[in-house]
Design a protein around this motif. Structure first.
Motif, PDB file in Angstrom:
ATOM      1  N   UNK A 181      -4.620  -0.446  10.650  1.00  0.00           N
ATOM      2  CA  UNK A 181      -3.371  -0.871  11.286  1.00  0.00           C
ATOM      3  C   UNK A 181      -2.269   0.152  11.050  1.00  0.00           C
ATOM      4  N   UNK A 182      -2.182   0.671   9.817  1.00  0.00           N
ATOM      5  CA  UNK A 182      -1.148   1.665   9.500  1.00  0.00           C
ATOM      6  C   UNK A 182      -1.393   2.953  10.269  1.00  0.00           C
ATOM      7  N   UNK A 183      -2.648   3.373  10.387  1.00  0.00           N
ATOM      8  CA  UNK A 183      -2.967   4.587  11.135  1.00  0.00           C
ATOM      9  C   UNK A 183      -2.636   4.408  12.621  1.00  0.00           C
ATOM     10  N   UNK A 184      -2.916   3.239  13.162  1.00  0.00           N
ATOM     11  CA  UNK A 184      -2.650   2.983  14.577  1.00  0.00           C
ATOM     12  C   UNK A 184      -1.154   2.963  14.867  1.00  0.00           C
ATOM     13  N   UNK A 185      -0.340   2.567  13.868  1.00  0.00           N
ATOM     14  CA  UNK A 185       1.109   2.463  14.067  1.00  0.00           C
ATOM     15  C   UNK A 185       1.853   3.732  13.687  1.00  0.00           C
ATOM     16  N   UNK A 186       1.151   4.724  13.134  1.00  0.00           N
ATOM     17  CA  UNK A 186       1.827   5.941  12.684  1.00  0.00           C
ATOM     18  C   UNK A 186       2.441   6.676  13.879  1.00  0.00           C
ATOM     19  N   UNK A 187       3.739   7.000  13.833  1.00  0.00           N
ATOM     20  CA  UNK A 187       4.398   7.640  14.986  1.00  0.00           C
ATOM     21  C   UNK A 187       3.806   8.992  15.369  1.00  0.00           C
ATOM     22  N   UNK A 222       5.364   5.954   3.715  1.00  0.00           N
ATOM     23  CA  UNK A 222       6.796   6.267   3.771  1.00  0.00           C
ATOM     24  C   UNK A 222       7.331   5.853   5.133  1.00  0.00           C
ATOM     25  N   UNK A 223       8.273   4.919   5.146  1.00  0.00           N
ATOM     26  CA  UNK A 223       8.830   4.459   6.405  1.00  0.00           C
ATOM     27  C   UNK A 223       7.746   3.856   7.272  1.00  0.00           C
ATOM     28  N   UNK A 224       7.681   4.282   8.530  1.00  0.00           N
ATOM     29  CA  UNK A 224       6.671   3.762   9.457  1.00  0.00           C
ATOM     30  C   UNK A 224       5.398   4.592   9.449  1.00  0.00           C
ATOM     31  N   UNK A 225       5.363   5.641   8.642  1.00  0.00           N
ATOM     32  CA  UNK A 225       4.195   6.524   8.602  1.00  0.00           C
ATOM     33  C   UNK A 225       3.092   5.943   7.729  1.00  0.00           C
ATOM     34  N   UNK A 226       1.869   6.150   8.157  1.00  0.00           N
ATOM     35  CA  UNK A 226       0.724   5.826   7.307  1.00  0.00           C
ATOM     36  C   UNK A 226       0.713   6.822   6.149  1.00  0.00           C
ATOM     37  N   UNK A 227       0.070   6.479   5.028  1.00  0.00           N
ATOM     38  CA  UNK A 227       0.029   7.405   3.898  1.00  0.00           C
ATOM     39  C   UNK A 227      -0.613   8.746   4.266  1.00  0.00           C
ATOM     40  N   UNK A 228       0.044   9.849   3.890  1.00  0.00           N
ATOM     41  CA  UNK A 228      -0.495  11.171   4.177  1.00  0.00           C
ATOM     42  C   UNK A 228      -0.021  12.172   3.126  1.00  0.00           C
ATOM     43  N   UNK A 229      -0.725  13.305   3.095  1.00  0.00           N
ATOM     44  CA  UNK A 229      -0.350  14.451   2.269  1.00  0.00           C
ATOM     45  C   UNK A 229      -0.061  15.599   3.236  1.00  0.00           C
ATOM     46  N   UNK A 240       3.999   4.926  -4.529  1.00  0.00           N
ATOM     47  CA  UNK A 240       4.976   4.041  -3.882  1.00  0.00           C
ATOM     48  C   UNK A 240       5.577   4.672  -2.632  1.00  0.00           C
ATOM     49  N   UNK A 241       5.161   5.881  -2.299  1.00  0.00           N
ATOM     50  CA  UNK A 241       5.695   6.566  -1.127  1.00  0.00           C
ATOM     51  C   UNK A 241       6.962   7.349  -1.409  1.00  0.00           C
ATOM     52  N   UNK A 242       7.339   7.457  -2.694  1.00  0.00           N
ATOM     53  CA  UNK A 242       8.541   8.204  -3.060  1.00  0.00           C
ATOM     54  C   UNK A 242       8.234   9.696  -3.193  1.00  0.00           C
TER      55      UNK A 242
END
Length: 201
Positions: A154-160, A123-130, A72-74
């Motif tokens: 889309x999430x990767x392209x928007x990752x800050x 998490x937030x505006x970030x794409x999922x990452x470790x 869930x990104x927590x």
């Protein structure tokens, strides 16, 4: 009585520089460090790869630490990756139920590492990452990077953070999908295809 002439100080050559290790194999790796996901969890993925030096040679004594959120990104708050028996002081390992999000893996003789963890949520505006922290020979300071998992363009392209990385180097932060929940992420310390490392201030 012996007299020492201090009028012309003796020239002492500087101490040669040297690295601080690797001493990682002594106490830092722990049994089950690669098994971050609770046993049998349906969202488990395997991330693996090699650590290479600047000449393209694999490093057999690097140490890879991973931190990741749950599905869930927590950010996990459970402790216990390295639980010890309070009576004997022996190592108990993970309890197999709670997700700590933390793993520590030593590369093998071929420079290979792997970990089983939960597929991270955004998490937030970030794409999922470790998050990754790397310790290796020749490094006086450990290195930080990220492993982004493919699958959501889309999430990767928007990752800050990815947006600030030159397009030609973004792929060094994105794992390759090998199918069946397995992803490959090689870490290159220098040279062609050098991994993008992060500096925190």
């Amino acid at each position: 009585m012996t007299k020492i002439d201090t009028s012309t100080p003796e020239r002492v050559p500087p101490t040669p520089s040297h690295t601080v290790g690797p001493f990682y194999g002594y106490a830092l790796p722990f049994r089950g460090g690669e098994d971050i996901a609770p046993a049998g969890h349906p969202a488990t993925v395997t991330v693996h790869g090699y650590v290479y030096d600047g000449e393209g040679n694999p490093l057999p004594d690097a140490l890879v630490e991973l931190w990741g959120p749950d599905t869930e990104g927590n950010v996990p708050t459970a402790d216990g990756s390295m639980r010890r028996d309070p009576a004997s002081g022996g190592f108990l390992g993970r309890n197999g139920v709670e997700f700590t999000g933390f793993g520590r893996i030593q590369t093998d003789a071929n420079g290979h590492w792997y970990a089983r963890t939960l597929r991270p949520g955004a998490r937030g505006m970030s794409a999922p990452y470790v998050s990754v922290c790397l310790f290796a020979r020749g490094l006086l300071v450990h290195l930080f990077t990220r492993i982004y998992l493919p699958g959501d363009a889309a999430a990767l392209a928007a990752d800050p953070l990815l947006a600030r990385v030159p397009a030609a180097r973004r792929d060094t932060l994105i794992a390759a999908d090998e199918g069946r929940g397995t992803y490959r992420f090689d870490i290159r310390l220098q040279g062609e295809g050098e991994t993008v490392f992060l500096e925190f201030q």
